[in-house]
Scaffold this motif. Structure first.
Motif, PDB file in Angstrom:
ATOM      1  N   GLU A  33       0.830  -1.207   0.000  1.00 42.02           N
ATOM      2  CA  GLU A  33       0.000   0.000   0.000  1.00 42.02           C
ATOM      3  C   GLU A  33       0.864   1.256   0.000  1.00 42.02           C
ATOM      4  O   GLU A  33       0.642   2.187  -0.779  1.00 42.02           O
ATOM      5  N   VAL A  44      -3.127   6.677   2.121  1.00 44.64           N
ATOM      6  CA  VAL A  44      -3.459   5.247   2.071  1.00 44.64           C
ATOM      7  C   VAL A  44      -4.958   5.090   1.863  1.00 44.64           C
ATOM      8  O   VAL A  44      -5.402   4.253   1.070  1.00 44.64           O
ATOM      9  N   ASN A  56      -7.931   3.152  -1.204  1.00 46.24           N
ATOM     10  CA  ASN A  56      -9.130   2.341  -1.060  1.00 46.24           C
ATOM     11  C   ASN A  56     -10.362   3.049  -1.593  1.00 46.24           C
ATOM     12  O   ASN A  56     -11.261   2.427  -2.123  1.00 46.24           O
ATOM     13  N   GLN A  64      -7.992  -0.806  -6.263  1.00 48.38           N
ATOM     14  CA  GLN A  64      -6.679  -0.550  -5.678  1.00 48.38           C
ATOM     15  C   GLN A  64      -5.710  -0.083  -6.763  1.00 48.38           C
ATOM     16  O   GLN A  64      -5.745  -0.571  -7.878  1.00 48.38           O
TER      17      GLN A  64
END
Ligand code: 7RM
Length: 638
Positions: free
Chosen positions: A104, A224, A228, A233
């Protein structure tokens, strides 16, 4: 992966590694995930120098730290985090979770413009996100440059400037004992002189107020979450960038004889192979062990033996945010019992400072989970070794006194825990693949035992420094030109009657203060920032706890009557520009410095005075003004 289990096996493996180094290291590198195997194991000369390991190989180190373990260790704890405040819950991050979070954050880096080859500065507290940031850089092929959170803005900005970093990863602040250090504001100050930086990614940790600069500064968490929010993604960071064996992995700055720190460059495959091999063999890590290295990731020990080595070996690595004396001097021992630590690796200066505070802080703890103890950073004196062995190891844990450097990437001379018979004060024997030699001042190899000289290595090992960033000439001059055909460590060393190595200390102008390598010139530059100081000279003096203390001789440009206030201001200036680790312990105001006719400061004399060895100053007749020595002697600070 098997490891050495007996002294005989060590001897056989050592012999093999010297007689056939390429075959030996190729065997060690086989276990890794390669996108393409190497064409040639080693290419080298120490003249340029040019050293290449696993030439032509293709890989990503994070696939070896993370993906490779997912099948059988996915749910095992990779990072066990113990916070500064014992009331805050510890965190356990499994290999699966770590993999996810690294991927991520790698995407976040990409979304913020990072690409392969970029230099990214990491200036963070000891939190799991620091390791995640390091690994995310490696994931996308960006070169990380971690700067220790205890350094101040000038040291930080020098390092950002030298590496031309385009991104800085930081946090609002760091907790250190009862203190709360405002990291982001230090970054803001440093960035005033760092035009290369386009993005600052900020982790919220202490909730300290920060000023976010529009466009430039973004929050870690929001970035981050954005991944989402998009529903799909952003997978670009998930796929590891395929790197060449010799692509740079990181830069780590270390102090040298000039005021400008050197950016030591390590590359990918050799470093990986070396830290993995040395980690497993020196500490004798067993599956399931909890391993704790107390070093900050801002130093090489944290890079090699808190992050990369343990993760490559699939270990559980404990990361501690705090300091040994908070909330009291029993904290290390408390954490060992709490997390049932099996292998504990720390620095002599920490051992000595805890020893000085007394056994009452040790007594409440069992410490019965411990199996192996380690020491690193400076010579461990016999008294501290014994205290550690008896009171912490309860006479049953072998101590590995590991000698190595930022430039060596990994441990060079050390016992293998429980295998090599130890002697207090001795780093003992070279690891397989390591070929130490002792040279006299003329550069002649001293053969046989019971000799003392300058410690060099005559053959490359996979973790060796490749260059100093942006200045290959400096790398050559510092490490490879002093003694032709050898890598020179800058350390003095004795080989005793049994062939055991004992490091005697630095032979150049850097000092190890509480295990931190500091250049005297860098400290002098910081002192000279004080408006009333025209010149200064810094030397080390033996210090019971820190190993070495800092003694500064300073020349003030006008007579200041308030000497104590001036000294306090000098300490403040050094703290502000360099950081508290570089604060002088003793300051002497002088009217001149002992210089040769060519203007060179005779540090030998200043060292003797700082050590109170006033009768052995040697020849002072070549000095420009011998009278100044008498004045300095008379005013020496006790
Ligand atoms: C790992 C690290 C390197 C210098 C090195 C030595 C000294 C380190 C030991 C030691 C005696 C040891 N890297 N040093 N370990 N001296 N025994 N076990 O500390 O680049 O920061 O420092 O540290 O002088 O040259 S470093």
């Amino acid at each position: 992966m098997q490891r050495i289990t007996s002294l005989e096996q060590y001897q056989t493996e050592y012999k093999h590694s010297v007689e056939n180094p390429e075959a030996f290291w190729a065997e060690q590198a086989e276990q890794f995930t390669w996108h393409k195997k190497w064409d040639k194991v080693l290419e080298w000369n120490f003249d340029e120098p040019n050293v290449k390991w696993f030439v032509g190989g293709k890989l990503n180190i994070t696939e070896n730290c993370l993906d490779r373990h997912l099948a059988d260790k996915g749910n095992q704890t990779a990072i066990l985090w113990e916070p500064n405040n014992p009331q805050t819950p510890a965190r356990k991050i499994s290999y699966k979770e770590l993999h996810q979070q690294v991927c991520e954050f790698a995407s976040v880096l990409k979304n913020n413009g990072a690409k392969k080859g970029d230099r990214i500065c990491i200036y963070m507290p000891m939190v799991p996100e620091l390791a995640i940031a390091v690994l995310a850089c490696a994931r996308i092929g960006a070169i990380h440059s971690v700067v220790f959170g205890g350094f101040s803005f000038k040291s930080l900005s020098d390092r950002i400037y030298d590496a031309e970093c385009n991104i800085v990863i930081t946090a609002d602040g760091a907790f250190r004992g009862a203190k709360d250090i405002p990291l982001k504001s230090v970054v803001d100050e440093a960035l005033q002189t760092s035009p290369s930086v386009k993005k600052v990614i900020v982790l919220k940790h202490t909730n300290t107020n920060v000023v976010m600069q529009n466009e430039r500064d973004v929050w870690w968490k929001e970035e981050v979450e954005k991944l989402n929010l998009t529903g799909i993604q952003n997978l670009s960071g998930f796929k590891a960038e395929i790197m060449d064996s010799e692509d740079p992995l990181f830069i780590l700055y270390t102090s040298g004889s000039t005021g400008k720190p050197k950016g030591v460059v390590h590359t990918t495959a050799g470093y990986m192979t070396y830290v993995d091999y040395t980690f497993r063999n020196v500490f004798q890590y067993n599956a399931g062990d909890v391993y704790w290295c107390t070093a900050d990731v801002g130093w090489i020990t944290g890079h090699s033996y808190l992050v990369y080595g343990p993760l490559l070996a699939g270990a559980t690595t404990l990361m501690f945010e705090g300091i040994p004396t908070y909330p009291d001097a029993g904290r290390f021992w408390n954490v060992i019992d709490k997390h049932q630590v099996n292998i504990f690796y720390t620095a002599p200066t920490a051992i000595r400072s805890l020893e000085a505070l007394g056994l009452d802080f040790v007594k409440p703890y069992k410490l019965d989970s411990l199996r192996v103890l380690g020491s690193v950073g400076e010579p461990i004196n016999v008294e501290a070794w014994n205290w550690y062995h008896v009171n912490i190891g309860k006479n049953k844990c072998p101590i590995v006194d590991t000698y190595w450097q930022t430039e060596t990437g990994g441990i060079m001379i050390s016992p293998l825990a429980g295998i090599t018979p130890t002697k207090p004060g001795f780093a003992t024997l070279p690891l397989p693949g390591v070929q130490p030699v002792l040279l006299n001042e003329a550069g002649k190899e001293l053969i046989g035992n019971s000799v003392e000289g300058r410690l060099c290595f005559k053959f490359p090992w996979p973790g060796i420094i490749r260059t100093t960033y942006g200045d290959h000439k400096r790398c050559k001059e510092t490490y490879f030109d002093v003694f032709k055909k050898y890598y020179f460590t800058g350390d003095g060393c004795r080989r005793d009657e049994d062939g055991y190595y004992r490091i005697t200390g630095r032979v150049d102008d850097v000092i190890k203060v509480s295990g931190h390598l500091l250049g005297t010139a860098e400290i002098e530059n910081a002192i000279n920032e004080h408006p009333d100081i025209v010149e200064s000279a810094v030397v080390g003096f033996p210090h019971d706890i820190k190993g070495w203390g800092i003694y500064a001789y300073v020349i003030c440009d006008h007579q200041r009557k308030d000497v104590d206030a001036l000294k306090a201001e000098i300490v403040q200036t050094v703290t502000k520009y360099m950081g508290p680790i570089a604060k002088p312990d003793k300051i002497q105001i002088v009217s001149g410095l002992p210089k040769t006719r060519s203007g060179k400061i005779m540090r030998r004399i200043l060292r003797k005075i700082a050590e109170h060895d006033l009768d052995n100053l040697g020849d002072t007749s070549t000095l420009l003004d011998p009278a100044v020595v008498e004045e300095i002697k008379a005013g020496a600070v006790k």
